[in-house]
Each structure stands twice: as C-alpha cells, then as structure tokens.
Design a protein around this motif. Structure first.
Motif, PDB file in Angstrom:
ATOM      1  N   UNK A  74     -46.732 -20.162  -2.642  1.00 49.20           N
ATOM      2  CA  UNK A  74     -47.042 -20.237  -3.395  1.00 49.20           C
ATOM      3  C   UNK A  74     -48.638 -20.975  -3.815  1.00 49.20           C
ATOM      4  N   UNK A  75     -50.006 -20.641  -3.931  1.00 50.76           N
ATOM      5  CA  UNK A  75     -51.427 -21.924  -3.200  1.00 50.76           C
ATOM      6  C   UNK A  75     -51.280 -22.307  -5.185  1.00 50.76           C
ATOM      7  N   UNK A  76     -50.626 -21.606  -6.174  1.00 52.62           N
ATOM      8  CA  UNK A  76     -50.863 -21.637  -7.111  1.00 52.62           C
ATOM      9  C   UNK A  76     -49.488 -22.627  -7.455  1.00 52.62           C
ATOM     10  N   UNK A  77     -50.192 -23.532  -8.783  1.00 49.89           N
ATOM     11  CA  UNK A  77     -49.419 -24.889  -8.249  1.00 49.89           C
ATOM     12  C   UNK A  77     -48.010 -24.522  -9.980  1.00 49.89           C
ATOM     13  N   UNK A  78     -46.694 -24.399  -9.363  1.00 48.24           N
ATOM     14  CA  UNK A  78     -45.361 -23.802 -10.528  1.00 48.24           C
ATOM     15  C   UNK A  78     -44.779 -24.959 -10.782  1.00 48.24           C
ATOM     16  N   UNK A  79     -44.230 -25.707 -12.303  1.00 47.54           N
ATOM     17  CA  UNK A  79     -43.798 -26.706 -12.384  1.00 47.54           C
ATOM     18  C   UNK A  79     -43.259 -26.467 -13.668  1.00 47.54           C
ATOM     19  N   UNK A  80     -41.787 -26.780 -13.100  1.00 46.65           N
ATOM     20  CA  UNK A  80     -40.894 -26.806 -14.551  1.00 46.65           C
ATOM     21  C   UNK A  80     -41.127 -27.784 -15.449  1.00 46.65           C
TER      22      UNK A  80
END
Length: 258
Positions: free
Chosen positions: A26-32
C-alpha cells in the motif's frame, strides 16, 4: 534495543489474523495501535515516513509512538476523537515525518475487538493528502482575495435563469450596494425582474434574447428602482450559459452603476 512487535505481542495475543501481507504494497500507511497510540504493527509506508534520513529499515519496531509524529496543535483533538468514537472516516490530521517535513493526512480508523484483551486496538489507514490540501489552501486564498476585491467594488456578479423575472441563482455581496436588497431577497425570487424600470423591461429582454440566439455578449444600459425607491441607471455586461447540446441554461454577467 527495542524488540520487533512479533517477538513480544504474541505473548498477549497473536495479531496475524488482523494483518495482511498485502498491506506492505500500500502507498497509504497502515498501522495497528492501541488507545495510547503505541504502534503494534505497521507497513513499510510508515517505516519510510518515520525514517530520519534516506535509509530504510526493514520493519517497524514495537513501542513506536504514533503521537510523536502528530503535529502538536492537532494532538489533543485527535486523542479525544479516537477515544470517543467507534469509527473515524477521512479525519484530517497534520503530521511531521522523521525528517521534520509537514504533511496532511486523511485518517480512517476502525476498531479491532479482541476477546480477552483489555486494551482497545485500532487499525488506521493514513492517506497522504498534502498536495491536494496545499492546492485547496491556495485556491481558498485566491478566492478570498477575489471576494475581498469584489466587496470593495460596486460591481454585482450574478447568474440567473433566462426568464422575464431574471430569477437570480447567484449574486455577489455588492448586490446590496447597487439594489438596496440583500442577496437573500434576490435569490430564487422574481424580485430583480420587478425592480427593472417598467419602461426598460422589454428592451432588456429583447437585447438579451438576441445575444443568446447569436451566442454573443450583451451590453445593456437601463434603470432599476432601488429598495429606497430611488432610480439608478446601471450597465450590464453578460452572456448566455449553454449545455453541450446548446440548450440555454441561464445567463451570467456583471451589473454596475453607470
């Protein structure tokens, strides 16, 4: 040295089922992260964001604080929002990357409910909107400058229907200076057509229709009866508005004292 999340958090709960390897692309940041904004898992886009130089580590580390990268003035409001809502969608947030550059992000946050785990977790998707938002600010500043200019000039911009009442769909703030009537009084009413001097109404109608038929500009000179009943000679320059199929959609132009 801090440990990678997978060596520590699995002792409390395995997050694997909540994470997809696809996130790494993903170009977008993904976080938990949890309620304290501690990052438990993140994709490479986040790693690149927090890097202090052009070097890139292979994976994020446990105990990275999402809050450390939020622009200070936005931090309290974001904490309140994440604590008092079940879902965030397109929440606008300013953030500073590891190199000190300011970014605007749109944040979508979805809660992760884990049985037997007493800390709420969130999955965040952070989309960089810096270029778009800078353009919005630029356009807003340009529009504000134009509005300020128009507010100082006795010039009324308008868009109207092509009917004998010249029903206004838009008028600029100078309408009050010229006609004595507020924008609220003029919009979506027959009022403007009624304040054109009765001896000039047919001339105005016929000249505008001629210009619309020939798709040309019209330049009018006629009288209006202001709200204070004074007669004012005005000039008007305008043109027709057309659809792709040449249907007449209305008229737009400018009206000013002669």
């Amino acid at each position: 040295m801090r440990k990678h999340w997978s060596h520590v958090f699995k002792s409390a709960h395995d997050l694997t089922e909540y994470w997809s390897p696809v996130f790494e692309y993903f170009k977008d940041m993904v976080l938990i992260l949890d309620q304290s904004l501690t990052v438990y898992h993140a994709n490479q886009a986040w790693v690149n964001f927090i890097a202090t130089d052009d070097t890139r580590v292979m994976s994020p580390l446990l105990q990275d604080k999402f809050a450390d990268y939020i622009y200070f003035d936005d931090l309290y409001q974001f904490k309140q929002s994440i604590a008092n809502t079940e879902h965030l969608d397109r929440y606008r947030l300013r953030m500073m990357d590891g190199r000190g550059n300011l970014h605007w992000y749109e944040i979508s946050a979805t809660p992760i409910l884990i049985s037997g785990y007493n800390t709420s977790l969130w999955c965040l998707i952070c989309s960089d909107q810096t270029i778009r938002i800078k353009q919005e600010y630029l356009e807003f500043a340009q529009q504000r400058s134009l509005r300020d200019l128009l507010s100082r000039l006795p010039v009324m911009l308008y868009r109207s229907r092509n009917d004998r009442d010249w029903t206004m769909e838009y008028v600029s703030c100078a309408c009050t200076t010229i006609t004595g009537y507020t924008a609220e009084s003029l919009l979506n009413t027959p009022l403007y057509g009624q304040i054109i001097h009765q001896d000039d109404t047919e001339q105005v109608w016929s000249q505008v229709q001629y210009a619309i038929h020939h798709k040309s500009l019209f330049h009018l000179s006629y009288r209006i009866v202001r709200a204070d009943q004074k007669i004012l000679q005005v000039q008007e320059i305008g043109q027709g508005l057309y659809s792709d199929s040449d249907m007449v959609l209305g008229v737009e132009g400018v009206i000013f004292p002669q």
